[in-house]
Write a protein that holds these residues in place. Structure first.
Motif, PDB file in Angstrom:
ATOM      1  N   ASP A  39       0.850  -1.197   0.000  1.00 51.46           N
ATOM      2  CA  ASP A  39       0.000   0.000   0.000  1.00 51.46           C
ATOM      3  C   ASP A  39       0.883   1.244   0.000  1.00 51.46           C
ATOM      4  O   ASP A  39       1.525   1.575   0.993  1.00 51.46           O
ATOM      5  N   THR A  40       0.950   1.928  -1.119  1.00 49.83           N
ATOM      6  CA  THR A  40       1.761   3.145  -1.242  1.00 49.83           C
ATOM      7  C   THR A  40       0.891   4.399  -1.318  1.00 49.83           C
ATOM      8  O   THR A  40       1.329   5.436  -1.806  1.00 49.83           O
ATOM      9  N   SER A  41      -0.342   4.313  -0.797  1.00 52.35           N
ATOM     10  CA  SER A  41      -1.353   5.339  -1.018  1.00 52.35           C
ATOM     11  C   SER A  41      -0.853   6.766  -0.865  1.00 52.35           C
ATOM     12  O   SER A  41      -0.899   7.546  -1.809  1.00 52.35           O
ATOM     13  N   GLU A  42      -0.371   7.126   0.351  1.00 54.21           N
ATOM     14  CA  GLU A  42      -0.002   8.518   0.583  1.00 54.21           C
ATOM     15  C   GLU A  42       1.490   8.773   0.504  1.00 54.21           C
ATOM     16  O   GLU A  42       1.949   9.894   0.724  1.00 54.21           O
ATOM     17  N   LEU A  43       2.280   7.733   0.192  1.00 57.11           N
ATOM     18  CA  LEU A  43       3.728   7.867   0.245  1.00 57.11           C
ATOM     19  C   LEU A  43       4.256   8.939  -0.697  1.00 57.11           C
ATOM     20  O   LEU A  43       5.123   9.737  -0.334  1.00 57.11           O
ATOM     21  N   ARG A  44       3.747   8.949  -1.934  1.00 62.28           N
ATOM     22  CA  ARG A  44       4.271   9.903  -2.918  1.00 62.28           C
ATOM     23  C   ARG A  44       4.095  11.333  -2.428  1.00 62.28           C
ATOM     24  O   ARG A  44       5.018  12.157  -2.529  1.00 62.28           O
ATOM     25  N   GLU A  45       2.927  11.647  -1.891  1.00 59.69           N
ATOM     26  CA  GLU A  45       2.671  13.010  -1.445  1.00 59.69           C
ATOM     27  C   GLU A  45       3.486  13.348  -0.197  1.00 59.69           C
ATOM     28  O   GLU A  45       3.945  14.485  -0.029  1.00 59.69           O
ATOM     29  N   ILE A  46       3.666  12.375   0.701  1.00 60.91           N
ATOM     30  CA  ILE A  46       4.467  12.633   1.902  1.00 60.91           C
ATOM     31  C   ILE A  46       5.918  12.901   1.513  1.00 60.91           C
ATOM     32  O   ILE A  46       6.552  13.849   1.998  1.00 60.91           O
ATOM     33  N   ILE A  47       6.444  12.059   0.624  1.00 59.89           N
ATOM     34  CA  ILE A  47       7.827  12.260   0.170  1.00 59.89           C
ATOM     35  C   ILE A  47       7.973  13.607  -0.530  1.00 59.89           C
ATOM     36  O   ILE A  47       8.943  14.339  -0.329  1.00 59.89           O
ATOM     37  N   HIS A  48       6.970  13.951  -1.353  1.00 61.64           N
ATOM     38  CA  HIS A  48       7.013  15.234  -2.060  1.00 61.64           C
ATOM     39  C   HIS A  48       7.060  16.398  -1.073  1.00 61.64           C
ATOM     40  O   HIS A  48       7.759  17.403  -1.300  1.00 61.64           O
TER      41      HIS A  48
END
Length: 669
Positions: free
Chosen positions: A24-33
């Motif tokens: 589950d990578t749901s919010e990872l991209r936005e958190i990393i960004h």
């Protein structure tokens, strides 16, 4: 079978939980960004087995991972001990503690609370936790918090099949306001051998916004992070970004004294650019500067500014009729414009025109019309409207409900319970929605090219929607508010489809001169109302006015006189070549669109799509250099007039390319 009190966070439950969440990578991209490049000290609450922790290690100075499950933190510690993580692991501090009594020691640049763990706590506990978080954050520090508001399609129970041996059962208790998730472990023949549960409190977006505000945290935005590989029951899944204001944030004077609101801008940005005149493709501003317009007004002045024929037609209608409402009587102006529109729409054969005053109000009418159509046909259960995420259909209540972009729908209490949004390019999501909700769907609304980002809808999606229409009987609505009248090449982009049931038009309908829109209705819709002799209760005082109808007729005449079909093809080719040239500058530039409706996405040096602030900075720089372009999510958008002279296009493109080139060279860091 394990006892009824076995939880997801202990023993075997913790092991299975870890296995499931790793994918589950749901919010990872936005958190990393949010954290990339900031060298931040991060406090992660409810870290679990490290789904987020491990992903963040390369991007932060340090991370303190807190959880009250010894089993989950053991798994995290084992992951950190792997040889390939030796260097990154030195940044991590794993803490076993109850979050509500935590004393982390020191302050942090960011607090992360992912996987919707905030809902584990009741209202009093959340209030206390937010107060603590504000104390732990440095001034200007950021809280990243995810929230899922499940949609079980009106049911209180839903089952996700994870694998042949695992399923997740979700139950909603509307009386207690709780939501439980139970992981069911099964044998190969389907017999349940163990269950592991967790119960959370149901929290709405509006309630969360209120709690953040009461805690003194300032909400920046809420980004949709729903996983694309899950069914519609996942509901709304968003990452909320809020910051801790500094000590001087209160008591500031009003930032603007403007006499009117400028749309879609905070008041601090009002008055930065005020236009005083426009002619041809040139806009004049109050400070005396001029700029070539690359977006034809708001995509509506497709023939350029100040078309004399259209202006004279409006003036004549003003003198001869002023106002002729089409409430309980007709108008010769309305009949002439309708006849011309139906002729212009050929070879698609629509039967009648319904007038409105904007794209938004037209989409409100579409929602009502589709539901009434099925009611007439004895299918009152067909009430759901399907549209695409990232779509834009307007800002009135009905239009906002079908819009897939976030427009503060929760703040305005827009009722979205009967609306389903799916990714515009996800055939599997369409299949899931149709199989589950097919008998309840009233209409599918599609922009041929999504207005937010100029993203063309793939043909296989269009074909599948039409195939489902044959079996299900819902209406297909082509929202061509932005794409109509040669914007993408043909008269209407939907001319490349089988005929829709409803065609929605606005913007270029009057060359941007009048508040006007129109629905072109096919036989299927018109015949239903005709045979039932039912009234459609939607009408507006100014809809179908003499001025707007005269402008429609004059605009259609000018499209023929100016041979816009040919010039639009020329402008489209020039724009496509320009976009291709920008792409050749760097792999950090990616073009989208069709015809004279295009955009370029821009990426930073780390490969992340640029944020809203950077987009507006580049849009402002383009205007400073004499080119008006449209801001779009992570992109600059171009929608020029369809009769733009080549010499002016050369100048416009040169100015825009200069800004993009300088951005790529790091001059807007």
């Amino acid at each position: 079978m394990s006892g009824p009190h076995a939880t997801l966070y202990t023993g075997r439950g913790a092991e299975l939980y870890h296995e499931i969440v790793q994918s589950d990578t749901s919010e990872l991209r936005e958190i990393i960004h949010s954290l990339r490049g900031k060298d931040a000290r991060v406090l992660e609450l409810a870290a679990g087995s490290g789904r987020i922790t491990l992903a963040l290690l390369p991007f932060v100075r340090s991370i303190t991972a807190v959880d009250n499950s010894a089993e989950l933190l053991r798994i995290l510690s084992e992951e950190l001990a792997r040889p390939n993580r030796k260097n990154a692991a030195s940044k991590a501090n794993v803490v076993l503690a109850d979050i509500l009594s935590l004393e982390p020691g020191g302050h942090f640049d960011c607090v992360v609370l992912g996987t919707t763990s905030f809902c584990l706590f009741d209202a009093d506990q959340r209030r206390s936790l937010l107060a603590d978080i504000r104390q732990w954050l440095n001034p200007g520090g950021e809280l990243l918090l995810s929230l899922r508001t499940p949609d079980l399609g009106g049911q209180n129970r839903y089952v996700h099949e994870v694998s042949p041996n695992l399923a997740i059962e979700e139950r909603f208790d509307p009386v207690r306001g709780t939501f439980s998730s139970t992981l069911i472990e099964r044998t190969d023949d389907g017999q349940a051998i163990a269950e592991y549960s967790v119960t959370t409190h149901l929290l709405t977006e509006t309630e969360l916004r209120t709690e953040l505000r009461e805690a003194g945290l300032v909400l920046k935005d809420a980004v949709d992070v729903g996983p694309r590989n899950r069914v519609g029951a996942i509901g709304d899944y968003k990452l909320f970004r809020a910051h801790c204001p500094g000590p001087d944030a209160m008591g500031k004077p009003r930032m603007s004294s403007s006499e009117y609101f400028e749309f879609y801008l905070p008041s601090k940005d009002w008055g930065n650019a005020e236009a005083t005149a426009a002619r041809g493709n040139t806009i004049t501003f109050a400070d005396g500067t001029e700029a070539l317009c690359g977006i034809s007004g708001l995509w509506n002045a497709s023939l350029g500014y100040g078309n004399v024929a259209v202006a004279e037609a409006i003036n004549e209608a003003n003198l001869n009729a002023a106002t002729l409402p089409i409430f309980r009587r007709g108008s010769a102006y309305s009949r002439e414009a309708a006849t011309r529109l139906l002729e212009f729409a050929l070879p698609h054969e629509y039967s009648s025109v319904f007038y409105a005053t904007s794209g938004s109000s037209a989409l409100d009418a579409v929602v009502k019309l589709s539901r009434q159509f099925h009611n007439i046909n004895s299918n009152p259960k067909r009430r759901r409207i399907v549209s695409f995420t990232a779509s834009y259909h307007g800002v009135t209540m009905g239009a906002m409900a079908v819009t897939g972009s976030y427009l503060f729908q929760d703040v305005y209490q827009v009722d979205q319970r009967l609306n389903i949004k799916i990714p515009y390019d996800d055939l599997a999501a369409l299949d899931i929605v149709m199989k589950r909700f097919g008998p309840e769907i009233a209409a599918v609304i599609m922009e041929p090219v999504l207005g937010s980002g100029a993203l063309p809808v793939p043909q296989d999606i269009v074909d599948a929607v039409y195939a489902y229409r044959e079996s299900e009987g819902f209406l297909i609505v082509a929202d061509e508010v932005a794409t109509g009248f040669h914007r993408t090449g043909p008269r209407f982009a939907s001319h490349e489809w089988i005929q829709p049931d409803v065609l929605v038009l606005s913007k270029a309908l009057t060359n941007g001169t009048c508040a006007a829109s129109a629905l072109l209705l096919g036989d299927r819709v018109v015949d239903a109302f005709d045979q039932a002799q039912q009234v459609f209760w939607h009408g507006e005082t100014q809809a179908g006015s003499p001025q707007s109808c005269a402008a429609i007729v004059a605009t259609l005449d000018e499209i023929d006189r100016l041979d816009i079909a040919t010039s639009a093809a020329r402008v489209g080719r020039r724009l496509a070549a320009f976009i291709s040239g920008l792409e050749s500058l760097s792999p950090r530039v990616k073009g989208f669109g069709r015809g004279s409706f295009r955009a370029v996405q821009l990426f930073d040096e780390a490969g992340e799509l640029i944020g809203t602030d950077k987009v507006f900075e580049l849009v402002s720089e383009c205007r400073r250099r004499g080119a008006v372009v449209q801001p779009s999510p992570g992109a600059l958008q171009f929608v020029p007039a369809l009769n733009y002279p080549d010499a002016e296009l050369d100048v416009l493109f040169d100015r825009i390319q200069g800004v993009v080139t300088d951005y790529l060279a790091g001059q807007f860091a």
